[in-house]
Scaffold this motif. Structure first.
Motif, PDB file in Angstrom:
ATOM      1  N   SER A 314      38.121  -4.117  40.494  1.00  0.00           N
ATOM      2  CA  SER A 314      39.038  -3.580  39.483  1.00  0.00           C
ATOM      3  C   SER A 314      38.352  -2.529  38.633  1.00  0.00           C
ATOM      4  CB  SER A 314      39.553  -4.716  38.592  1.00  0.00           C
ATOM      5  OG  SER A 314      40.310  -5.652  39.333  1.00  0.00           O
ATOM      6  N   ALA A 315      37.102  -2.773  38.256  1.00  0.00           N
ATOM      7  CA  ALA A 315      36.375  -1.795  37.445  1.00  0.00           C
ATOM      8  C   ALA A 315      36.205  -0.483  38.199  1.00  0.00           C
ATOM      9  CB  ALA A 315      35.014  -2.363  37.047  1.00  0.00           C
ATOM     10  N   THR A 316      35.930  -0.555  39.491  1.00  0.00           N
ATOM     11  CA  THR A 316      35.801   0.670  40.286  1.00  0.00           C
ATOM     12  C   THR A 316      37.132   1.400  40.376  1.00  0.00           C
ATOM     13  OG1 THR A 316      33.980  -0.274  41.571  1.00  0.00           O
ATOM     14  CG2 THR A 316      35.145   1.590  42.544  1.00  0.00           C
ATOM     15  N   ASP A 317      38.229   0.656  40.473  1.00  0.00           N
ATOM     16  CA  ASP A 317      39.553   1.285  40.459  1.00  0.00           C
ATOM     17  C   ASP A 317      39.772   2.058  39.162  1.00  0.00           C
ATOM     18  OD1 ASP A 317      40.201   0.343  42.940  1.00  0.00           O
ATOM     19  OD2 ASP A 317      41.371  -1.368  42.225  1.00  0.00           O
ATOM     20  N   TYR A 318      39.408   1.452  38.033  1.00  0.00           N
ATOM     21  CA  TYR A 318      39.560   2.136  36.738  1.00  0.00           C
ATOM     22  C   TYR A 318      38.718   3.408  36.702  1.00  0.00           C
ATOM     23  CZ  TYR A 318      41.799  -2.097  34.882  1.00  0.00           C
ATOM     24  OH  TYR A 318      42.653  -3.153  34.645  1.00  0.00           O
ATOM     25  N   LEU A 319      37.503   3.332  37.208  1.00  0.00           N
ATOM     26  CA  LEU A 319      36.618   4.495  37.200  1.00  0.00           C
ATOM     27  C   LEU A 319      37.196   5.614  38.055  1.00  0.00           C
ATOM     28  CD1 LEU A 319      34.045   6.021  38.820  1.00  0.00           C
ATOM     29  CD2 LEU A 319      34.065   5.870  36.331  1.00  0.00           C
ATOM     30  N   GLN A 320      37.731   5.268  39.216  1.00  0.00           N
ATOM     31  CA  GLN A 320      38.323   6.282  40.086  1.00  0.00           C
ATOM     32  C   GLN A 320      39.530   6.943  39.430  1.00  0.00           C
ATOM     33  OE1 GLN A 320      39.042   4.283  43.809  1.00  0.00           O
ATOM     34  NE2 GLN A 320      36.886   4.395  44.441  1.00  0.00           N
ATOM     35  N   GLN A 321      40.306   6.167  38.676  1.00  0.00           N
ATOM     36  CA  GLN A 321      41.433   6.745  37.961  1.00  0.00           C
ATOM     37  C   GLN A 321      40.969   7.719  36.879  1.00  0.00           C
ATOM     38  OE1 GLN A 321      43.943   3.518  36.556  1.00  0.00           O
ATOM     39  NE2 GLN A 321      43.845   2.493  38.536  1.00  0.00           N
ATOM     40  N   LEU A 322      39.817   7.421  36.263  1.00  0.00           N
ATOM     41  CA  LEU A 322      39.257   8.348  35.276  1.00  0.00           C
ATOM     42  C   LEU A 322      38.790   9.642  35.928  1.00  0.00           C
ATOM     43  CD1 LEU A 322      37.102   5.980  33.009  1.00  0.00           C
ATOM     44  CD2 LEU A 322      39.168   7.225  32.326  1.00  0.00           C
ATOM     45  N   LEU A 323      38.310   9.542  37.156  1.00  0.00           N
ATOM     46  CA  LEU A 323      37.763  10.715  37.830  1.00  0.00           C
ATOM     47  C   LEU A 323      38.834  11.598  38.440  1.00  0.00           C
ATOM     48  CD1 LEU A 323      34.719   9.117  39.711  1.00  0.00           C
ATOM     49  CD2 LEU A 323      34.684  10.433  37.596  1.00  0.00           C
ATOM     50  N   LEU A 324      39.990  11.047  38.733  1.00  0.00           N
ATOM     51  CA  LEU A 324      41.049  11.820  39.411  1.00  0.00           C
ATOM     52  C   LEU A 324      41.452  13.080  38.653  1.00  0.00           C
ATOM     53  CD1 LEU A 324      43.368   9.083  40.934  1.00  0.00           C
ATOM     54  CD2 LEU A 324      41.994  10.783  42.148  1.00  0.00           C
ATOM     55  N   PRO A 325      41.654  13.048  37.316  1.00  0.00           N
ATOM     56  CA  PRO A 325      41.996  14.301  36.621  1.00  0.00           C
ATOM     57  C   PRO A 325      40.917  15.361  36.778  1.00  0.00           C
ATOM     58  CG  PRO A 325      42.440  12.403  35.221  1.00  0.00           C
ATOM     59  CD  PRO A 325      41.681  11.898  36.397  1.00  0.00           C
ATOM     60  N   HIS A 326      39.634  14.939  36.797  1.00  0.00           N
ATOM     61  CA  HIS A 326      38.549  15.904  36.950  1.00  0.00           C
ATOM     62  C   HIS A 326      38.597  16.536  38.328  1.00  0.00           C
ATOM     63  CE1 HIS A 326      36.598  14.647  33.220  1.00  0.00           C
ATOM     64  NE2 HIS A 326      36.936  13.425  33.555  1.00  0.00           N
ATOM     65  N   LYS A 327      39.072  15.753  39.316  1.00  0.00           N
ATOM     66  CA  LYS A 327      39.116  16.286  40.669  1.00  0.00           C
ATOM     67  C   LYS A 327      40.095  17.435  40.791  1.00  0.00           C
ATOM     68  CE  LYS A 327      41.461  14.712  44.162  1.00  0.00           C
ATOM     69  NZ  LYS A 327      42.045  13.942  45.280  1.00  0.00           N
ATOM     70  N   THR A 328      41.194  17.394  40.020  1.00  0.00           N
ATOM     71  CA  THR A 328      42.232  18.407  40.146  1.00  0.00           C
ATOM     72  C   THR A 328      42.056  19.574  39.190  1.00  0.00           C
ATOM     73  OG1 THR A 328      43.607  17.175  38.596  1.00  0.00           O
ATOM     74  CG2 THR A 328      43.910  16.690  40.931  1.00  0.00           C
ATOM     75  N   THR A 329      41.290  19.373  38.116  1.00  0.00           N
ATOM     76  CA  THR A 329      41.178  20.432  37.113  1.00  0.00           C
ATOM     77  C   THR A 329      39.897  21.231  37.206  1.00  0.00           C
ATOM     78  OG1 THR A 329      40.201  18.865  35.538  1.00  0.00           O
ATOM     79  CG2 THR A 329      42.585  19.141  35.483  1.00  0.00           C
ATOM     80  N   GLU A 330      38.853  20.673  37.813  1.00  0.00           N
ATOM     81  CA  GLU A 330      37.572  21.358  37.873  1.00  0.00           C
ATOM     82  C   GLU A 330      37.498  22.245  39.112  1.00  0.00           C
ATOM     83  OE1 GLU A 330      34.939  17.937  35.568  1.00  0.00           O
ATOM     84  OE2 GLU A 330      34.377  18.627  37.581  1.00  0.00           O
TER      85      GLU A 330
END
Length: 330
Positions: A314-330
């Motif tokens: 579950s913690a890794t799922d939360y981390l991946q959700q945090l990273l997703l916006p960076h994937k599309t904006t950077e």
């Protein structure tokens, strides 16, 4: 062509050292711990260009997932039995291995489990971003449960060895087994490697910050032109960014305190995911790092998770959700 490819991880192979593991030779008795990793190939290849009937394609993927689930469960049972064997050898004292050999076998076994974790992690990552029928999604969730089961068993194995003074959990010691890798996955141009701390570990080794870490994620940015199958050889762009799952005990403002009475009800344990923000040294000069005995850093909180400790998955799922916006904006 067969449905799967078998890759055997030898005790001294490059895969075994991919996560910073010890490079010295291990005992010959550890050779029995090598793992045959089965990676099943999807039946239709790249579905983005698939022109076949969607219902038929889903049926094929369902059958593939069933075979994948069966083979993965067999691998899980194999690894769990090896963990039980190492546990019983130490506790019962009836194994043919000496105490020193047992202590050396545990870190080697942890690295042997990494390809299995990688397979489960990469499978679960797909389910977060690709619309799937419920039965296929349910099978992917079950694969995540396999990862959690093995993670819990390995953690208990290390803790048992530490309780017998066969292993050290002190992160500041060079031969400690304070944490182990539980998977690596690709998230767009990001490569995420996940580590689990066997016990809550101070955020900084020499300074009491009140923070204790339970997980760490190393996030590396890869060149966009690199393909997923080449990720092990992909060139890293920029510095590695570190994220942590931490807890801290916060005073409970609503607790009733009488006299000097201090107990657990007076504090609330709060979990969060945050980023390592380097403070010392603030230079890329090698001499600055040489003169700095222990690097210091702040903890930038990004997501509060409440008072309940999340599972590693579950913690890794939360981390991946945090990273997703960076994937599309950077």
């Amino acid at each position: 062509m067969t449905d799967f490819e078998v890759v055997e991880v030898q005790p001294n192979s490059p895969e075994r050292h991919a996560f910073g593991g010890p490079k010295e030779d291990v005992s010959e008795t550890e050779e029995s711990l090598s793992l045959a990793v089965v990676t099943l190939a999807p039946p239709c290849g790249d579905h983005t260009g698939c022109s076949c009937d969607c219902e038929a394609c889903n049926c094929q993927e369902t059958r593939w997932m069933e075979r994948n689930l069966q083979s993965t469960e067999l691998q899980l049972q194999f690894l769990m039995s090896k963990a039980d064997y190492l546990h019983d050898c130490l506790v019962d004292g009836q194994g043919h291995l000496e105490r020193e050999a047992l202590a050396a076998a545990v870190p080697s076994f942890l690295y042997t489990c990494q390809p299995f974790f990688n397979h489960l992690e990469s499978t679960s990552t797909v389910s977060q971003h690709t619309p799937l029928p419920f039965d296929i999604y349910a099978r992917r969730v079950q694969l995540l449960d396999f990862s959690q089961q093995l993670c819990d068993r390995l953690e208990q194995l290390v803790l048992t060895y530490a309780s017998y003074n066969a292993l050290c959990l002190d992160e500041t010691k060079p031969n400690s087994v304070s944490h182990f890798c539980i998977g690596q996955s690709q998230l767009g141009p990001l490569r995420v490697t996940t580590f689990r701390y066997c016990t809550p570990t101070p955020y900084l080794a020499r300074v009491d910050t009140g923070l204790y870490k339970r997980m760490r994620w190393n996030v590396e940015r890869l060149r966009d032109e690199q393909q997923t199958e080449e990720e092990s050889e992909a060139e890293i762009v920029g510095d590695t960014v570190y994220y942590f799952l931490c807890y801290e005990d916060i005073p409970n403002a609503h607790a009733e305190v009488s006299g000097d009475n201090q107990d657990a009800s007076n504090v609330v344990r709060m979990w969060s995911i945050g980023q390592w923000v380097q403070v010392t040294p603030l230079t890329e000069d090698i001499y600055g790092w040489i003169t700095c005995e222990v690097p210091q850093a702040d903890y930038h909180r990004l997501l509060f998770l409440g008072s309940e400790e999340p599972s590693s998955c579950s913690a890794t799922d939360y981390l991946q959700q945090l990273l997703l916006p960076h994937k599309t904006t950077e």
